[in-house]
Design a protein around this motif. Structure first.
Motif, PDB file in Angstrom:
ATOM      1  N   LEU A 168       1.139  -1.295   0.018  1.00  0.00           N
ATOM      2  CA  LEU A 168      -0.020  -0.212   0.084  1.00  0.00           C
ATOM      3  C   LEU A 168       0.967   1.139  -0.100  1.00  0.00           C
ATOM      4  O   LEU A 168       2.045   1.248   0.362  1.00  0.00           O
ATOM      5  CB  LEU A 168      -0.845  -0.032   1.215  1.00  0.00           C
ATOM      6  N   PRO A 169       0.257   2.294  -0.225  1.00  0.00           N
ATOM      7  CA  PRO A 169       1.243   3.442  -0.158  1.00  0.00           C
ATOM      8  C   PRO A 169       1.427   3.950   1.284  1.00  0.00           C
ATOM      9  O   PRO A 169       0.786   3.652   2.145  1.00  0.00           O
ATOM     10  CB  PRO A 169       0.088   4.601  -0.776  1.00  0.00           C
ATOM     11  N   ILE A 170       2.537   4.549   1.295  1.00  0.00           N
ATOM     12  CA  ILE A 170       3.171   4.930   2.733  1.00  0.00           C
ATOM     13  C   ILE A 170       3.214   6.272   3.205  1.00  0.00           C
ATOM     14  O   ILE A 170       3.339   7.231   2.056  1.00  0.00           O
ATOM     15  CB  ILE A 170       4.572   4.230   2.914  1.00  0.00           C
ATOM     16  N   THR A 171       3.098   6.877   4.385  1.00  0.00           N
ATOM     17  CA  THR A 171       3.236   8.030   4.697  1.00  0.00           C
ATOM     18  C   THR A 171       3.982   7.830   6.304  1.00  0.00           C
ATOM     19  O   THR A 171       3.920   6.866   6.612  1.00  0.00           O
ATOM     20  CB  THR A 171       1.958   9.004   4.944  1.00  0.00           C
ATOM     21  N   SER A 172       4.441   9.062   6.725  1.00  0.00           N
ATOM     22  CA  SER A 172       4.739   8.910   7.989  1.00  0.00           C
ATOM     23  C   SER A 172       3.552   9.052   8.805  1.00  0.00           C
ATOM     24  O   SER A 172       2.479   9.857   8.610  1.00  0.00           O
ATOM     25  CB  SER A 172       5.709  10.194   8.453  1.00  0.00           C
ATOM     26  N   VAL A 173       3.338   8.433  10.073  1.00  0.00           N
ATOM     27  CA  VAL A 173       2.109   8.198  10.602  1.00  0.00           C
ATOM     28  C   VAL A 173       2.073   8.801  12.092  1.00  0.00           C
ATOM     29  O   VAL A 173       3.035   8.213  12.956  1.00  0.00           O
ATOM     30  CB  VAL A 173       1.693   6.590  10.751  1.00  0.00           C
ATOM     31  N   VAL A 174       1.372   9.530  12.275  1.00  0.00           N
ATOM     32  CA  VAL A 174       1.422  10.083  13.730  1.00  0.00           C
ATOM     33  C   VAL A 174       1.286   9.110  14.948  1.00  0.00           C
ATOM     34  O   VAL A 174       1.912   9.181  15.758  1.00  0.00           O
ATOM     35  CB  VAL A 174       0.309  11.219  13.907  1.00  0.00           C
ATOM     36  N   VAL A 175       0.301   8.168  14.762  1.00  0.00           N
ATOM     37  CA  VAL A 175       0.030   7.170  15.753  1.00  0.00           C
ATOM     38  C   VAL A 175       1.057   6.459  16.125  1.00  0.00           C
ATOM     39  O   VAL A 175       1.588   6.280  17.441  1.00  0.00           O
ATOM     40  CB  VAL A 175      -1.303   6.262  15.433  1.00  0.00           C
ATOM     41  N   ARG A 176       1.801   5.586  15.258  1.00  0.00           N
ATOM     42  CA  ARG A 176       3.050   5.044  15.448  1.00  0.00           C
ATOM     43  C   ARG A 176       4.107   5.963  15.744  1.00  0.00           C
ATOM     44  O   ARG A 176       5.042   5.375  16.787  1.00  0.00           O
ATOM     45  CB  ARG A 176       3.208   4.288  13.972  1.00  0.00           C
ATOM     46  N   SER A 177       4.315   7.159  15.342  1.00  0.00           N
ATOM     47  CA  SER A 177       5.243   7.802  15.817  1.00  0.00           C
ATOM     48  C   SER A 177       5.256   8.356  17.154  1.00  0.00           C
ATOM     49  O   SER A 177       6.116   8.447  17.940  1.00  0.00           O
ATOM     50  CB  SER A 177       5.410   9.204  14.713  1.00  0.00           C
ATOM     51  N   SER A 178       3.945   8.512  17.482  1.00  0.00           N
ATOM     52  CA  SER A 178       3.868   9.086  18.953  1.00  0.00           C
ATOM     53  C   SER A 178       3.949   7.781  19.885  1.00  0.00           C
ATOM     54  O   SER A 178       4.264   7.993  21.162  1.00  0.00           O
ATOM     55  CB  SER A 178       2.192   9.561  19.041  1.00  0.00           C
ATOM     56  N   ALA A 179       3.449   6.835  19.483  1.00  0.00           N
ATOM     57  CA  ALA A 179       3.765   5.433  20.278  1.00  0.00           C
ATOM     58  C   ALA A 179       5.342   5.127  20.383  1.00  0.00           C
ATOM     59  O   ALA A 179       5.659   4.959  21.395  1.00  0.00           O
ATOM     60  CB  ALA A 179       3.221   4.090  19.702  1.00  0.00           C
ATOM     61  N   ASN A 180       6.076   5.713  19.052  1.00  0.00           N
ATOM     62  CA  ASN A 180       7.601   5.475  19.398  1.00  0.00           C
ATOM     63  C   ASN A 180       8.217   6.633  20.166  1.00  0.00           C
ATOM     64  O   ASN A 180       9.005   6.123  21.220  1.00  0.00           O
ATOM     65  CB  ASN A 180       8.372   5.757  17.952  1.00  0.00           C
ATOM     66  N   ALA A 181       7.551   7.689  20.332  1.00  0.00           N
ATOM     67  CA  ALA A 181       8.167   8.689  21.330  1.00  0.00           C
ATOM     68  C   ALA A 181       7.636   8.178  22.752  1.00  0.00           C
ATOM     69  O   ALA A 181       8.576   8.270  23.676  1.00  0.00           O
ATOM     70  CB  ALA A 181       7.691  10.070  20.896  1.00  0.00           C
ATOM     71  N   SER A 182       6.652   8.072  22.926  1.00  0.00           N
ATOM     72  CA  SER A 182       6.040   7.425  24.366  1.00  0.00           C
ATOM     73  C   SER A 182       6.767   6.562  24.892  1.00  0.00           C
ATOM     74  O   SER A 182       7.165   6.372  26.106  1.00  0.00           O
ATOM     75  CB  SER A 182       4.665   7.292  24.357  1.00  0.00           C
ATOM     76  N   ALA A 183       7.504   5.503  23.840  1.00  0.00           N
ATOM     77  CA  ALA A 183       7.966   4.370  24.377  1.00  0.00           C
ATOM     78  C   ALA A 183       9.646   4.693  24.915  1.00  0.00           C
ATOM     79  O   ALA A 183      10.441   3.697  25.355  1.00  0.00           O
ATOM     80  CB  ALA A 183       8.275   3.221  23.397  1.00  0.00           C
ATOM     81  N   GLY A 184      10.017   5.876  24.309  1.00  0.00           N
ATOM     82  CA  GLY A 184      11.433   6.347  24.807  1.00  0.00           C
ATOM     83  C   GLY A 184      12.319   5.989  23.515  1.00  0.00           C
ATOM     84  O   GLY A 184      13.525   6.045  24.019  1.00  0.00           O
ATOM     85  N   ALA A 185      12.026   6.052  22.412  1.00  0.00           N
ATOM     86  CA  ALA A 185      12.925   6.007  21.282  1.00  0.00           C
ATOM     87  C   ALA A 185      14.097   7.141  21.339  1.00  0.00           C
ATOM     88  O   ALA A 185      13.705   8.173  21.370  1.00  0.00           O
ATOM     89  CB  ALA A 185      12.179   6.114  19.958  1.00  0.00           C
ATOM     90  N   ARG A 186      15.225   6.666  20.989  1.00  0.00           N
ATOM     91  CA  ARG A 186      16.286   7.686  20.973  1.00  0.00           C
ATOM     92  C   ARG A 186      16.821   7.884  19.591  1.00  0.00           C
ATOM     93  O   ARG A 186      17.139   9.127  19.328  1.00  0.00           O
ATOM     94  CB  ARG A 186      17.361   7.345  21.991  1.00  0.00           C
ATOM     95  N   THR A 187      16.713   7.264  18.753  1.00  0.00           N
ATOM     96  CA  THR A 187      17.405   7.153  17.503  1.00  0.00           C
ATOM     97  C   THR A 187      16.351   6.289  16.326  1.00  0.00           C
ATOM     98  O   THR A 187      15.450   5.760  16.746  1.00  0.00           O
ATOM     99  CB  THR A 187      18.595   6.677  17.304  1.00  0.00           C
ATOM    100  N   LYS A 188      16.424   6.415  15.199  1.00  0.00           N
ATOM    101  CA  LYS A 188      15.968   5.892  14.033  1.00  0.00           C
ATOM    102  C   LYS A 188      16.134   4.431  14.091  1.00  0.00           C
ATOM    103  O   LYS A 188      15.100   3.494  13.442  1.00  0.00           O
ATOM    104  CB  LYS A 188      16.161   6.466  12.621  1.00  0.00           C
ATOM    105  N   MET A 189      16.918   3.873  14.985  1.00  0.00           N
ATOM    106  CA  MET A 189      16.929   2.357  14.791  1.00  0.00           C
ATOM    107  C   MET A 189      15.717   1.735  15.427  1.00  0.00           C
ATOM    108  O   MET A 189      15.261   0.372  15.160  1.00  0.00           O
ATOM    109  CB  MET A 189      18.221   2.123  16.059  1.00  0.00           C
ATOM    110  N   SER A 190      15.026   2.577  16.208  1.00  0.00           N
ATOM    111  CA  SER A 190      13.647   1.821  16.844  1.00  0.00           C
ATOM    112  C   SER A 190      12.895   1.684  15.679  1.00  0.00           C
ATOM    113  O   SER A 190      12.080   0.635  15.320  1.00  0.00           O
ATOM    114  CB  SER A 190      13.176   2.688  17.888  1.00  0.00           C
ATOM    115  N   THR A 191      12.630   2.585  14.735  1.00  0.00           N
ATOM    116  CA  THR A 191      11.857   2.255  13.554  1.00  0.00           C
ATOM    117  C   THR A 191      12.584   1.248  12.638  1.00  0.00           C
ATOM    118  O   THR A 191      11.511   0.259  12.225  1.00  0.00           O
ATOM    119  CB  THR A 191      11.941   3.732  12.714  1.00  0.00           C
ATOM    120  N   ILE A 192      13.601   1.153  12.546  1.00  0.00           N
ATOM    121  CA  ILE A 192      14.137  -0.231  11.696  1.00  0.00           C
ATOM    122  C   ILE A 192      13.838  -1.423  12.481  1.00  0.00           C
ATOM    123  O   ILE A 192      13.469  -2.215  11.704  1.00  0.00           O
ATOM    124  CB  ILE A 192      15.659   0.088  11.565  1.00  0.00           C
ATOM    125  N   ILE A 193      14.103  -1.519  13.653  1.00  0.00           N
ATOM    126  CA  ILE A 193      13.519  -2.632  14.551  1.00  0.00           C
ATOM    127  C   ILE A 193      12.333  -2.960  14.511  1.00  0.00           C
ATOM    128  O   ILE A 193      12.038  -4.055  14.096  1.00  0.00           O
ATOM    129  CB  ILE A 193      14.101  -2.146  16.105  1.00  0.00           C
TER     130      ILE A 193
END
Length: 543
Positions: free
Chosen positions: A315-340
């Motif tokens: 499907l087409p892709i965008t940067s997504v607020v829900v997943r990004s906010s989950a990432n920030a809330s969980a304490g992500a420090r670098t883009k490695m969390s997205t890759i993981i």
């Protein structure tokens, strides 16, 4: 000049956050694919590419990309209009090409003109939507699937309020128990110091495991509280390599002469790019280290991601607020969390889909309820109320419009109101700046104009971003009678976060108490970082 960050240096924080995002993204990827009328794994493929490819190419540390609920109606309409999913995949591929072109044209700089109160209003509105949407899943009403979370209204015209009669008649006590236990676990992990230190064991994972174990106990003991298959994650289980291969659809390149393919490609490009830029601006605000994302590079990364997604049936892709906010809330420090998160999506879908299919929607709803509350916490409303009418009105208007309509319309209304306020009070404000080459030891002077609005944010951000390490900077607001909150916030973040990281000595002169920067009693000067040594003066005027 910024220090290069080692993305492997923060795995203790990034792995748990990547795991949390994976748990949130998995059902959303599937739900969005089903709601779009696409093959179930097309959403997973988009999520994998969003994590692995876009996560690697982007320099955003918080943003997470994947299939977005905001594109569901576009996908449904396009597939019906074009006559086949393969023709639609060609449109996705072409939209990616157009996004890459936008990146080279530096269209990403448009994100600098989104005022912070509008961005915060958008986030709060999405938080309200998440809470309203997930409450029904928390009580066991899963008739609408698990897609969405960024829109209050479904494609069938329904919404959480219209579902109330059905929710009452189909109330699942087992789901309520699972959601309640999950919420208790998540709240404990947020507030108990000993648990907060367990970075390798995130609360969301414990909550999900607890949800699985509780429902398995109900099932094995024959308890009527056990949840049925419709209340659990439903992931296709491939029985052979041939099953996996059959999912990898390819574009119908013969449809390139169809004008509707190009219309669809441009539509996807515009909507996906705007949503991405909005999310990137929001993600940068959620970043505790206050790092800035190169939005032109982000558009190129998104474009390459959409090209690959279209090529393999995603499907087409965008940067997504829900997943990004989950990432920030969980304490992500670098883009490695997205890759993981992308890696986990790929591995788990291929290896343990049966286990994933035991996850109750109720426990995932609990995770999202906590995220929704963090985005829409009442303290944010009070904060902008105290900032005055020019900050509060665009914020609350954006919040209400996002909930009542959708993300893009809500932001558009907030932007219109902000521009009206700026035009009304700041018609004569101008902003220009002159770049110079600085030598080591120079003192860099930045003189602010008499009036500085949020429209000046892009130039000031660029100026601050180019200041070299180990330098001395004087930012002078002695002649300034008005500074927009966005610009003030940007300067404060630079002085208190980035300057310390890069050993930059910052002196702020003439900032009034009303601006809420720390000032000395005698000469109204705040020294953010002190470093001894002689220096020659060089001046950069902003007037």
């Amino acid at each position: 000049m910024s220090k290069k960050e080692n993305v492997f240096a923060n795995l203790k924080s990034d792995f748990p956050s990547g795991l949390v995002v994976f748990l949130v993204a998995l059902p959303l990827c599937l739900g969005i694919a089903l709601a779009s009328g696409a093959p179930p794994l097309s959403g997973i493929l988009a999520g994998v590419i969003g994590g692995l490819v876009i996560g690697s190419l982007s320099n955003s540390n918080i943003s997470v990309s994947g299939p977005a609920a905001g594109l569901i109606s576009i996908v449904l309409t396009a597939v019906a209009t074009l006559g086949s999913f393969q023709a639609f995949l060609l449109a996705v591929l072409l939209s990616g090409v157009l996004q890459v072109i936008l990146g080279f044209l530096k269209a990403g700089s448009l994100s600098n003109y989104f005022p912070s109160n509008v961005i915060e209003g958008m986030l709060a509105g999405i938080g309200v939507i998440i809470i309203l949407n997930q409450l029904e899943h928390a009580v066991g009403y899963d008739a609408g699937g698990f897609e969405g979370s960024e829109s209050l209204f479904r494609l069938d015209g329904g919404n959480p309020f219209s579902d109330i009669p059905q929710i009452i008649s189909r109330f699942e006590v087992g789901a309520v128990i699972i959601a309640a236990v999950s919420l208790i676990i998540l709240i404990m992990w947020e507030n108990v110091k000993a648990l907060k230190k367990l970075k390798v064991l995130p609360g969301a994972l414990v909550a999900v495991l607890a949800g699985i174990l509780i429902n398995e106990y109900f099932i094995r003991t024959g308890n009527p509280l056990a949840l049925e298959r419709s209340h659990l994650v439903t992931l296709p289980v491939p029985e052979s390599f041939q099953d996996i291969k059959s999912v990898l659809l390819t574009p119908d390149f013969s449809a390139i002469v169809n004008p509707q393919v190009w219309v669809t490609a441009v539509t996807i490009m515009v909507v996906a790019s705007v949503e991405t830029l909005l999310c990137i601006e929001a993600s940068d605000r959620m970043d505790e280290l206050k790092r800035y994302t190169d939005t032109n590079r982000e558009l190129k990364a998104q474009g390459i991601g959409n090209m690959l997604s279209g090529l393999i049936g995603g499907l087409p892709i965008t940067s997504v607020v829900v997943r990004s906010s989950a990432n920030a809330s969980a304490g992500a420090r670098t883009k490695m969390s997205t890759i993981i998160h992308g890696t986990l999506l790929l591995l788990c879908v291929l290896t343990i889909p049966t286990l994933l299919n035991k996850i109750p929607f109720a426990t995932l709803a609990a995770v999202l309820l906590v995220i929704g509350y963090k985005l829409a916490r009442p303290a944010k409303l009070i904060h902008f109320w105290k900032k005055g009418i020019y900050q509060f009105v665009p914020f609350i208007a954006t919040l209400i419009a996002v909930v009542a309509t959708d993300l893009l319309r809500g932001v558009a209304l907030g932007m219109i109101i902000s521009v009206i306020f700026v035009l009304k009070g700041n018609l004569k404000r101008a902003y220009n700046f002159r770049k110079e080459q600085y030598k080591e030891g120079d003192v860099i002077h930045i003189d602010l104009a008499q009036e500085v609005s949020f429209l000046n944010k892009a130039a000031i951000k660029a100026t601050l971003n180019e200041i070299p390490e180990n330098s001395k900077v004087v930012i002078d607001a002695s002649e300034t009678v008005y500074i927009a909150y966005d610009v003030l916030d940007l300067i404060e973040e630079f002085a208190t976060v980035k300057a310390k990281e890069e050993n930059i000595e910052v002196t702020l002169i003439g900032f009034k108490t009303a601006y809420e920067l720390q000032n000395t009693d005698n000469n109204n000067v705040f020294v953010a970082h002190n470093n001894s040594g002689k220096a020659r003066d060089k001046k950069q005027d902003i007037y």
